[in-house]
Scaffold this active site. Structure first.
Site, short mmCIF file in Angstrom:
data_model
loop_
_atom_site.label_atom_id
_atom_site.label_comp_id
_atom_site.label_asym_id
_atom_site.label_seq_id
_atom_site.Cartn_x
_atom_site.Cartn_y
_atom_site.Cartn_z
N CYS A 204 0.83 -1.23 0.06
CA CYS A 204 0.16 0.08 0.24
C CYS A 204 0.83 1.44 -0.06
CB CYS A 204 -1.14 -0.02 1.08
SG CYS A 204 -0.50 -0.17 2.65
N ASP B 67 -7.59 5.62 -1.61
CA ASP B 67 -7.18 4.23 -0.81
C ASP B 67 -6.78 3.33 -1.64
OD1 ASP B 67 -7.13 2.24 0.85
OD2 ASP B 67 -9.01 2.54 1.67
N HIS C 2 -6.08 0.12 -1.28
CA HIS C 2 -6.64 -1.13 -0.49
C HIS C 2 -7.56 -1.81 -1.36
CE1 HIS C 2 -4.24 0.85 2.83
NE2 HIS C 2 -3.78 -0.37 2.84
#
Length: 338
Positions: A87, A274, A276
């Protein structure tokens, strides 16, 4: 203690009913709660009340790099997915991707889905595609990180990814970026600005002098520690002002072992992309174009209260010209010092 406060603007009922079927309006309502607070995204100010289309177009045009699966094994025998560990590497790609957008397309460039894209845009995406020979691929970042003491598959911090991007940019002859990582909370101007040189040099020496004297578009990455275990409230307003600068590339950071790419703020909440989400790896078509929808976040970005931010971050800025850097220096001197 941080309090979650919002300034909410009230609307006549007839106006709300007129807009209730507008999906963009509903998404913006969810994201910004009809706030009258200005929305700042990478140096641009918007109104959530009157510029909802512009906000979504700007956010969607940012490059969104996420976990991928089924790419070539890293190092030939390594992992074929970065889910669970990549990430921060993806956030590093996003902040550098924004720098390349500014470098080659300009801050006001907008992505046009479903259309044939400009060659510069395709070149930028190719620099990040999940293959070993792409300048800033997950393969290159992971393998270069070994020199920073990080084994492949190990989680990075903001400083590590900044150092790796600095090393990789040297090989990007197309963009010719100067990536500078400012350590110890200090930007040394003499280390960035080209210096005048005296003396008569000939041949290769003269060429080297000319190269040194030329300004290269600057990516300035500043690793910072804004507290011990939690962000110190004294840093909140200075951090906000970083997002307001026209040179802003945003901030990489997040929560422990969960990195995000922060692109702006509204009130006391940060706006971020994000990484993820695990998506399949993408290969270019025969003509060099390739499906790019998965590289743009087409739903409202996430928000988190600024007090939830892990104090270890890296702020990024892009200065296309030396005048841009001089302007940044003047602005940063005006930022209140905690």
């Amino acid at each position: 203690m941080c309090l979650h406060l919002h300034k909410v603007c009230t609307f006549p009922l007839k106006d709300i009913l007129a807009l209730q079927d507008d999906p963009i309006y509903l998404r913006l309502c969810y994201l910004f709660n009809l706030t009258s607070e200005p929305v700042w995204i990478l140096g641009k100010q918007f109104s959530a009340l009157t510029e909802k289309d512009e906000i979504l177009a700007d956010v969607t045009s940012r490059l969104w790099f996420t976990y991928r699966k089924n790419f070539q094994p890293i190092g030939g025998t390594g992992p074929t997915s970065d889910t669970g560990w990549g990430c921060m590497l993806r956030c590093g790609q996003m902040i550098l991707g924004q720098a390349l957008i500014c470098r080659h397309l300009g801050r006001d460039w907008r992505w046009s889905p479903g259309q044939r894209q400009r060659a510069e845009y395709i070149n930028i995406l190719n620099a990040f595609i999940d293959k070993k020979d792409s300048y800033y691929s997950i393969h290159q970042i992971a393998q270069m990180g070994v020199g920073e003491g990080k084994s492949i598959g190990q989680w990075y911090g903001p400083n590590t990814v900044a150092q790796v991007l600095k090393k990789l940019a040297v090989f990007d002859s197309w963009s010719r970026l100067a990536v500078h990582v400012a350590m110890d909370n200090t930007v040394v101007i003499e280390e960035i600005k080209p210096q005048e040189m005296n003396g008569d040099l000939e041949g290769a020496c003269a060429l080297a002098e000319e190269e040194m004297a030329l300004w290269k578009p600057l990516v300035l990455l500043i690793p910072l520690r804004l507290g011990l275990s939690d962000i110190n409230e004294a840093y909140i307003e200075p951090l906000k002002q970083c997002f307001m600068m026209p040179q802003s590339l945003g901030v990489i950071g997040g929560k422990p072992n969960s990195a995000h790419y922060f692109i702006g703020f509204v009130g006391d909440e940060l706006i971020y992309l994000d990484p993820h989400t695990t998506q399949p790896a993408v290969d270019p078509n025969e003509d060099g174009q390739f499906p790019d929808e998965s590289y743009h976040c087409q739903h409202p970005p996430c928000r988190m209260h600024i007090c939830e931010l892990d104090p270890s971050i890296a702020a990024g800025f892009f200065c296309q010209t030396e005048d841009d850097f001089d302007d940044w220096c003047a602005q940063i001197r005006k930022v209140p010092k905690p």
